[in-house]
Motif scaffolding. Structure first.
Motif, mmCIF file in Angstrom:
data_model
loop_
_atom_site.group_PDB
_atom_site.id
_atom_site.type_symbol
_atom_site.label_atom_id
_atom_site.label_comp_id
_atom_site.label_asym_id
_atom_site.label_seq_id
_atom_site.Cartn_x
_atom_site.Cartn_y
_atom_site.Cartn_z
ATOM 1 N N GLY A 38 -13.529 14.581 44.250
ATOM 2 C CA GLY A 38 -12.378 13.829 44.715
ATOM 3 C C GLY A 38 -12.317 12.403 44.220
ATOM 4 N N ASP A 39 -13.443 11.673 44.279
ATOM 5 C CA ASP A 39 -13.402 10.270 43.886
ATOM 6 C C ASP A 39 -13.225 10.101 42.387
ATOM 7 O OD1 ASP A 39 -15.937 11.312 43.475
ATOM 8 O OD2 ASP A 39 -17.004 9.538 44.160
ATOM 9 N N GLU A 40 -13.698 11.033 41.598
ATOM 10 C CA GLU A 40 -13.529 10.981 40.140
ATOM 11 C C GLU A 40 -12.090 11.298 39.744
ATOM 12 O OE1 GLU A 40 -14.917 11.131 35.949
ATOM 13 O OE2 GLU A 40 -15.768 10.296 37.783
ATOM 14 N N CYS A 41 -11.457 12.204 40.456
ATOM 15 C CA CYS A 41 -10.190 12.769 39.977
ATOM 16 C C CYS A 41 -8.964 12.419 40.822
ATOM 17 C CB CYS A 41 -10.322 14.289 39.879
ATOM 18 S SG CYS A 41 -11.576 14.819 38.692
ATOM 19 N N PHE A 42 -9.164 11.870 42.027
ATOM 20 C CA PHE A 42 -8.012 11.565 42.873
ATOM 21 C C PHE A 42 -8.028 10.151 43.447
ATOM 22 C CE2 PHE A 42 -8.136 16.158 42.757
ATOM 23 C CZ PHE A 42 -6.798 16.453 42.530
ATOM 24 N N GLY A 43 -9.089 9.409 43.254
ATOM 25 C CA GLY A 43 -9.134 8.034 43.748
ATOM 26 C C GLY A 43 -10.490 7.698 44.321
ATOM 27 N N GLU A 44 -10.947 6.475 44.058
ATOM 28 C CA GLU A 44 -12.300 6.082 44.434
ATOM 29 C C GLU A 44 -12.567 6.164 45.923
ATOM 30 O OE1 GLU A 44 -13.164 2.253 42.848
ATOM 31 O OE2 GLU A 44 -13.124 2.928 40.743
ATOM 32 N N GLU A 45 -11.505 6.084 46.740
ATOM 33 C CA GLU A 45 -11.717 6.124 48.186
ATOM 34 C C GLU A 45 -12.110 7.504 48.699
ATOM 35 O OE1 GLU A 45 -7.132 5.718 47.929
ATOM 36 O OE2 GLU A 45 -8.808 5.655 46.533
ATOM 37 N N PHE A 46 -11.992 8.540 47.853
ATOM 38 C CA PHE A 46 -12.269 9.897 48.308
ATOM 39 C C PHE A 46 -13.708 10.312 47.999
ATOM 40 C CE2 PHE A 46 -7.647 9.753 47.459
ATOM 41 C CZ PHE A 46 -7.235 9.792 48.791
ATOM 42 N N LYS A 47 -14.628 9.471 48.433
ATOM 43 C CA LYS A 47 -16.049 9.749 48.213
ATOM 44 C C LYS A 47 -16.481 10.923 49.093
ATOM 45 C CE LYS A 47 -17.124 4.933 47.057
ATOM 46 N NZ LYS A 47 -17.170 5.202 45.618
ATOM 47 N N GLY A 48 -17.246 11.814 48.492
ATOM 48 C CA GLY A 48 -17.714 12.996 49.207
ATOM 49 C C GLY A 48 -16.750 14.164 49.176
ATOM 50 N N TYR A 49 -15.535 13.945 48.710
ATOM 51 C CA TYR A 49 -14.532 15.002 48.696
ATOM 52 C C TYR A 49 -14.617 15.845 47.424
ATOM 53 C CZ TYR A 49 -11.888 13.301 52.728
ATOM 54 O OH TYR A 49 -11.494 12.940 53.990
ATOM 55 N N VAL A 50 -14.324 17.127 47.584
ATOM 56 C CA VAL A 50 -14.144 18.019 46.439
ATOM 57 C C VAL A 50 -12.858 18.811 46.658
ATOM 58 C CG1 VAL A 50 -16.627 18.237 46.016
ATOM 59 C CG2 VAL A 50 -15.468 19.954 47.418
ATOM 60 N N ARG A 51 -12.159 19.067 45.557
ATOM 61 C CA ARG A 51 -10.989 19.941 45.643
ATOM 62 C C ARG A 51 -11.404 21.356 45.300
ATOM 63 N NH1 ARG A 51 -6.170 19.666 41.377
ATOM 64 N NH2 ARG A 51 -7.693 20.929 40.247
ATOM 65 N N VAL A 52 -10.987 22.271 46.157
ATOM 66 C CA VAL A 52 -11.261 23.694 45.957
ATOM 67 C C VAL A 52 -9.930 24.400 45.715
ATOM 68 C CG1 VAL A 52 -12.212 25.791 46.998
ATOM 69 C CG2 VAL A 52 -13.246 23.572 47.500
ATOM 70 N N GLY A 53 -9.883 25.246 44.694
ATOM 71 C CA GLY A 53 -8.731 26.103 44.458
ATOM 72 C C GLY A 53 -9.085 27.504 44.919
ATOM 73 N N PHE A 54 -8.446 27.972 45.988
ATOM 74 C CA PHE A 54 -8.931 29.176 46.669
ATOM 75 C C PHE A 54 -8.043 30.406 46.467
ATOM 76 C CE2 PHE A 54 -6.338 26.818 49.681
ATOM 77 C CZ PHE A 54 -5.519 27.792 50.226
ATOM 78 N N VAL A 55 -7.043 30.341 45.554
ATOM 79 C CA VAL A 55 -6.157 31.490 45.411
ATOM 80 C C VAL A 55 -6.408 32.201 44.081
ATOM 81 C CG1 VAL A 55 -3.816 32.332 45.836
ATOM 82 C CG2 VAL A 55 -4.518 30.173 46.815
ATOM 83 N N ASN A 56 -7.642 32.121 43.612
ATOM 84 C CA ASN A 56 -8.059 32.958 42.487
ATOM 85 C C ASN A 56 -8.317 34.374 43.019
ATOM 86 O OD1 ASN A 56 -9.027 33.793 39.942
ATOM 87 N ND2 ASN A 56 -9.971 31.802 39.584
ATOM 88 N N ASP A 57 -8.771 35.279 42.150
ATOM 89 C CA ASP A 57 -9.096 36.632 42.611
ATOM 90 C C ASP A 57 -10.118 36.560 43.742
ATOM 91 O OD1 ASP A 57 -7.467 38.091 40.769
ATOM 92 O OD2 ASP A 57 -8.906 37.601 39.200
ATOM 93 N N THR A 58 -9.938 37.386 44.762
ATOM 94 C CA THR A 58 -10.771 37.312 45.961
ATOM 95 C C THR A 58 -12.250 37.469 45.643
ATOM 96 O OG1 THR A 58 -8.968 38.112 47.367
ATOM 97 C CG2 THR A 58 -11.205 38.363 48.215
ATOM 98 N N ASP A 59 -12.600 38.354 44.734
ATOM 99 C CA ASP A 59 -14.013 38.529 44.385
ATOM 100 C C ASP A 59 -14.615 37.244 43.834
ATOM 101 O OD1 ASP A 59 -13.901 41.137 45.202
ATOM 102 O OD2 ASP A 59 -13.805 42.003 43.185
ATOM 103 N N VAL A 60 -13.853 36.521 43.027
ATOM 104 C CA VAL A 60 -14.338 35.257 42.458
ATOM 105 C C VAL A 60 -14.574 34.237 43.571
ATOM 106 C CG1 VAL A 60 -13.727 33.302 40.969
ATOM 107 C CG2 VAL A 60 -13.220 35.645 40.236
ATOM 108 N N VAL A 61 -13.633 34.135 44.495
ATOM 109 C CA VAL A 61 -13.757 33.181 45.595
ATOM 110 C C VAL A 61 -14.925 33.564 46.507
ATOM 111 C CG1 VAL A 61 -12.603 32.209 47.620
ATOM 112 C CG2 VAL A 61 -11.312 32.590 45.503
ATOM 113 N N LYS A 62 -15.013 34.835 46.852
ATOM 114 C CA LYS A 62 -16.073 35.289 47.757
ATOM 115 C C LYS A 62 -17.451 35.075 47.148
ATOM 116 C CE LYS A 62 -17.400 39.318 50.523
ATOM 117 N NZ LYS A 62 -17.033 40.717 50.888
ATOM 118 N N GLU A 63 -17.628 35.505 45.906
ATOM 119 C CA GLU A 63 -18.927 35.351 45.257
ATOM 120 C C GLU A 63 -19.232 33.890 44.991
ATOM 121 O OE1 GLU A 63 -18.994 37.865 41.804
ATOM 122 O OE2 GLU A 63 -18.276 39.596 42.948
ATOM 123 N N GLY A 64 -18.212 33.118 44.621
ATOM 124 C CA GLY A 64 -18.425 31.702 44.374
ATOM 125 C C GLY A 64 -18.862 30.967 45.621
#
Length: 400
Positions: free
Chosen positions: A355-381
């Motif tokens: 988050g802080d690298e890609c959306f703004g320095e104030e978002f320390k500790g944040y990560v963006r997750v994209g969760f609408v990939n194939d269900t097997d990919v999300v579950k295993e990931g």
């Protein structure tokens, strides 16, 4: 020479995406093939591509079929239909947004942008000489920005308010009453509104019969409203690179069309044909049903993951779109999200976006997750992430 900031999220994806085995940073609904698209159509006699058509430039402003299908979708909840002539096709929504800014914003203009959001929405107008101020959404308010704070940002030279609805990266939505308040404010000062709606209509956690269900900005009667969208996110067809810009104000469309001649000439006939097929009444309902169901199913997996790790992870659960913004912390202090994401990819093959690298320095500790990939990919990931957290989390550095 125009100076523009490095595009952090795209640089991150460009650098690391091909290394990932489990891509749960991807923001598109699980991509589909032409064969799959053909199969979900209710018209089993229809062909996606017409093999006998000559590959000319095609319709300069966009094919009639595609623009008519888009106009139908925008008009379905509107009191006044949107003419197909009020829509221009582009090479993805990123080009639609860029052309809007290039055509209508410049030095001396003041622009207000909903934040956090996709970096292009605030850095492109800034690169063109506009003064850009951010209208902050905060997690303690469910990532919903305050209308009073927006009022305080208005200046005599405010020309444009930019919103991203549903929002990337948080998955929050600006609901109907807030949209009306934004319109009322913009109207009183004769300010344009640009609504980036690329994640519309993936509304997985808010019901369309809800009185606060957010319509498209184009359905709310404000002439100086413009929306951008694409086939990439909600419609699973990023590979065709088709987007669009649509406005109630024909003058806005004409100004963008003039600039578009310098960048586009026309969008690929083949790509527009695929997009028109996907948005046809025989296909679009099945396509969206597939993607909304996928979003609901995968969000349950992510929700269970957050609950199991609630001592180190927190979020505002998203209502729409394909992304969620998770914060990881240890003993109350945010972890170094960049190092977390790098080690996670190296040791498990799972990609997140820091988050802080890609959306703004104030978002320390944040990560963006994209969760609408194939269900097997999300579950295993997510299982790989769980194992990583159990073994490695205590040794991750904290954010500085």
């Amino acid at each position: 020479m125009v100076k523009i900031e490095p595009f952090s999220v795209e640089l991150w994806m460009d650098k690391y995406e091909t290394e990932a085995k489990y891509n749960i940073a991807e923001t598109c609904c699980a991509s589909m093939s032409l064969e799959e698209l053909q199969n979900i159509s209710e018209d089993k006699t229809a062909n996606i591509l017409q093999m006998s058509n000559k590959l000319t430039y095609g319709a300069i402003r966009g094919s009639q079929d595609l623009r008519s299908n888009l106009a139908r979708l925008y008009s379905s909840k509107a009191s006044t239909p949107l003419p197909a002539e009020n829509i221009l096709t582009t090479n993805g929504a990123i080009a639609a947004n860029y052309l809007f800014f290039y055509s209508l914003v410049g030095s001396g203009d003041h622009v207000i942008c909903h934040y956090p959001t996709y970096q292009a929405l605030y850095d492109v107008p800034a690169s063109l000489g506009a003064e850009v101020e951010l209208w902050h959404a905060r997690p303690e308010k469910g990532w919903i920005p305050d209308i009073e704070e927006l009022k305080a940002l208005i200046k005599p030279n405010t020309k444009l308010i930019i919103i991203n609805n549903p929002n990337n990266p948080t998955g929050a939505v600006l609901k109907k009453s807030l949209l009306q308040n934004i319109i009322d404010l913009a109207s009183s000062y004769d300010i344009m509104i640009l609504s980036d709606e690329v994640y519309r209509p993936v509304f997985h956690s808010i019901n369309p019969i809800d009185s606060e269900f957010p319509p498209s900005i184009l359905s709310m009667g404000y002439k100086k409203a413009t929306a951008t969208g694409s086939m990439s996110k909600a419609y699973s067809l990023a590979g065709i690179r088709v987007g669009w810009v649509a406005s109630r104000d024909r003058d806005i469309i004409e100004k963008i069309a003039e600039a578009r001649h310098y960048t586009t000439i026309s969008v690929s006939q083949l790509d527009e044909r695929v997009a028109a097929f996907a948005l046809d009444q025989n296909t679009v309902h099945s396509l969206l049903a597939r993607n909304i169901q996928l979003a609901k199913k995968n969000l349950e997996l992510l929700d269970r993951f957050v609950i199991k790790h609630d001592d180190i992870c927190e979020w505002v659960k998203p209502l729409a779109g394909t992304t969620a913004f998770l914060k990881f912390h240890r003993e109350g202090a945010p972890v170094d999200a960049v190092e977390f994401c790098r080690q996670l990819l190296e040791k498990t093959g799972v990609i997140f976006v820091p988050g802080d690298e890609c959306f703004g320095e104030e978002f320390k500790g944040y990560v963006r997750v994209g969760f609408v990939n194939d269900t097997d990919v999300v579950k295993e990931g997510l299982e790989k992430v769980r194992q990583f957290l159990r073994k490695e989390f205590d040794d991750l550095p904290l954010a500085k």
